[in-house]
Design an enzyme around this catalytic site. Sequence first.
Site, PDB file in Angstrom:
ATOM      1  N   CYS A  69     -13.336  50.003  56.815  1.00 36.90           N
ATOM      2  CA  CYS A  69     -14.059  49.832  55.559  1.00 36.90           C
ATOM      3  C   CYS A  69     -14.852  48.537  55.537  1.00 36.90           C
ATOM      4  CB  CYS A  69     -13.099  49.854  54.380  1.00 36.90           C
ATOM      5  SG  CYS A  69     -12.179  51.373  54.272  1.00 36.90           S
TER       6      CYS A  69
ATOM      7  N   ASP B 231     -13.754  45.402  55.438  1.00 32.63           N
ATOM      8  CA  ASP B 231     -13.205  44.283  54.686  1.00 32.63           C
ATOM      9  C   ASP B 231     -11.806  43.993  55.182  1.00 32.63           C
ATOM     10  OD1 ASP B 231     -15.136  43.498  52.752  1.00 32.63           O
ATOM     11  OD2 ASP B 231     -14.788  45.388  51.706  1.00 32.63           O
TER      12      ASP B 231
ATOM     13  N   CYS C  76     -17.728  41.503  53.067  1.00 34.53           N
ATOM     14  CA  CYS C  76     -18.972  41.306  52.349  1.00 34.53           C
ATOM     15  C   CYS C  76     -18.896  40.049  51.476  1.00 34.53           C
ATOM     16  CB  CYS C  76     -19.275  42.524  51.497  1.00 34.53           C
ATOM     17  SG  CYS C  76     -17.976  42.903  50.336  1.00 34.53           S
TER      18      CYS C  76
ATOM     19  N   CYS D 164     -12.222  44.411  46.577  1.00 39.55           N
ATOM     20  CA  CYS D 164     -12.126  43.092  47.208  1.00 39.55           C
ATOM     21  C   CYS D 164     -11.039  42.265  46.537  1.00 39.55           C
ATOM     22  CB  CYS D 164     -13.455  42.343  47.110  1.00 39.55           C
ATOM     23  SG  CYS D 164     -14.781  43.126  48.040  1.00 39.55           S
TER      24      CYS D 164
END
Lengths: 295, 405
Positions: free
Chosen positions: A35, A37, A62, A106
């Site tokens: 993904c 992350d 990100c 996140c």
Amino acid sequence: MWDYSEKVREHFFNPRNSGPLENANGTGDVGSIKCGDALRLMLKVNPETEVIEDAHFQTFGCGSAIASSSALTEIIKGKTLDDALKVSNQDIADYLDGLPPEKMHCSVMGREALQAAVANYRGEVWSDDHEEGDLVCKCFAIDAVMIEDTIRANGLKTREEVTNYTKAGGGCSACHEKIEDVLIAVNGRLYSSEPKPKKAPAHLPNESPVKPQLTNYQRIRKIEDTLEAIRPMLQRDHGDVTLIEVDGKKIYVALSGACQGCQMEAATLGGIQHKLVEALGELVQVLPVGAMANH
Amino acid sequence: MNPIYMDNNATTACDPAVVQAMLPFFTEQFGNASSIHSFGAQVGKALKEARGRVQTLLGAAHDSEIVFTSCGTESDSTAILSAIKAQPERRTIITTVVEHPAILTLCDQLEKEGYVVHKLMVNKKGRVDLDEYKSLLGQFGDRVAIVSVMWANNETGTIFPVEEMAEMAHEKGIMFHTDAVQAVGKLPIDLKSTKIDMLSLSGHKLHAPKGIGVLYVRRNTRFRPLLRGGHQERGRRAGTENSASIVGLGVACKLAMQHMEAENTVVKRLRDRLERGILAKVPNAFVNGDTLYRLPNTASIAFEYVEGEGILLMLNKQGIAASSGSACTSGSLEPSHVMRAMGIPYTAAHGTIRFSLSRYNTEEEVDRVIAAVPPVIAQLRKLSPYWSGEGPVPNPEQAFRPEYA
């Protein structure tokens, strides 16, 4: 480009506490490279006091993943492990003045890194128990796995029910087709949207308050109807009541007009509660809207 | 410092000459091309001229083969849906795994409706295997409604052998469509000497405005319109013509013809300079796609162990616009389907940046980007759990193995 808050940008461009941490005694590696992350959180915990004396991170991800990691380290430094574990992903997002719905994961990753690092420090094994699916509802940040689980757990059949249970699809409505796709995937077919006329539940005020027999939608309608019936009485005394929120057994209402601040407020709420318990056939608690903020 | 735009595969700036040509069609030339009076007639004449210019750029045999649409996506949808409606007995579609979502999402939907979709795989350079293609054509033969293969890939610039693939389909009596939105204006095209039945183009990829597209439909191709209504576009696409944008597209096509050589020499040299300059300074970076056979303006560079969005945000801060090969920025968490199809490892796929140039870019801009990129990558690698000091940690995949969360 994402509509990131100033705070997110600031933490991305000037991340705090980044890079390896010498003498770390608790480390959590979480995320998914698939993904895009992933995060390593390193803690230096004082063994005497269990206070987090220092926290560093390394993140592959990100802008908002880096900002969330940075925020997390700032939030938990100086906290005891137990206090740090109370930090929720929403706290991380709030610290950054919010994250776009697609980027809430996140903050979730930050919270999980914390759990993993604390478990590592304590010599426990941490395993991730949640799975994240494709984001379906962008208004309320609800993903496909959450919708699927809720459909299975509650035997949901229609898009309206999914919205009532998960909020997904309750905003702009653009995701209704995707919700229907999930319903078809789970149920094998799509049921018509009109709820089947159900027999009214038998009279059961004395039964123990186990699982309510009503669907969420029916339950809220019932609450509304009951309040509607009470309102004329309150209005006679130049007061009024409005339903604000139903959170499981807690029903939050706003009293207005003469009811507001009236010495009899508690008694009025008690009266409303009595009527609602009768109408719903389950024990509920009626609370003033002010109690919601404290919650 | 002036901002630098290197995201021309996403969209391009309207050429000032295009804008100039369009302006009268918002004011005195407002007529409806279908009207009998002079207001309409003049617009009709302008549309005819624009149609001719598109025809020239595409090398089409007839100007009546040009159908104006609202965008590349509409052209793609029209082509595929037309093929399956016109040939209801054929329920199979052949395409590739690296198409644009305009094709893939539509195909996914058609699969749900019971159509069979075969997607050709690509190798690590992004090329399809023509033997696999040939065997699919043989295997499914007259059950195939249409083959749809992009002329050039939007992320890597890799060019597909569509002319050859169209011949192969034609031999089996199968219709062939190509999504050429990235190729038109960058590569010389001569449709009349090919067996391509339908082709999609999008105005805003070649310095025309957004909101205008073309579907080329070869004469005698069985066709069913997507939009039915008035007789516009000879009944193949109803709806009053977007006259200003059509005129703009005509001018853009004329300019593209004039700049075709520069695109393949000047722009290509700039792209190569950019690529070489960055790779010389940044370790653990490589070019994606087929470097021998690709669009002259596109550089897709994978920076290992960092994530693309961070790179873009930092470049953006310095006024440099590029895009990420990772779909993260478009709301999905998975890396780009193109990178995955090519087997690029996740740690590199997520760090892929696409620089797509145009004739407006200069050498000075290229040099500024070459100078800006290495510190950005270095800064982000400092944050990366895969990186330590001057290089990746030993055994990166083992050293950092996060728990899936």
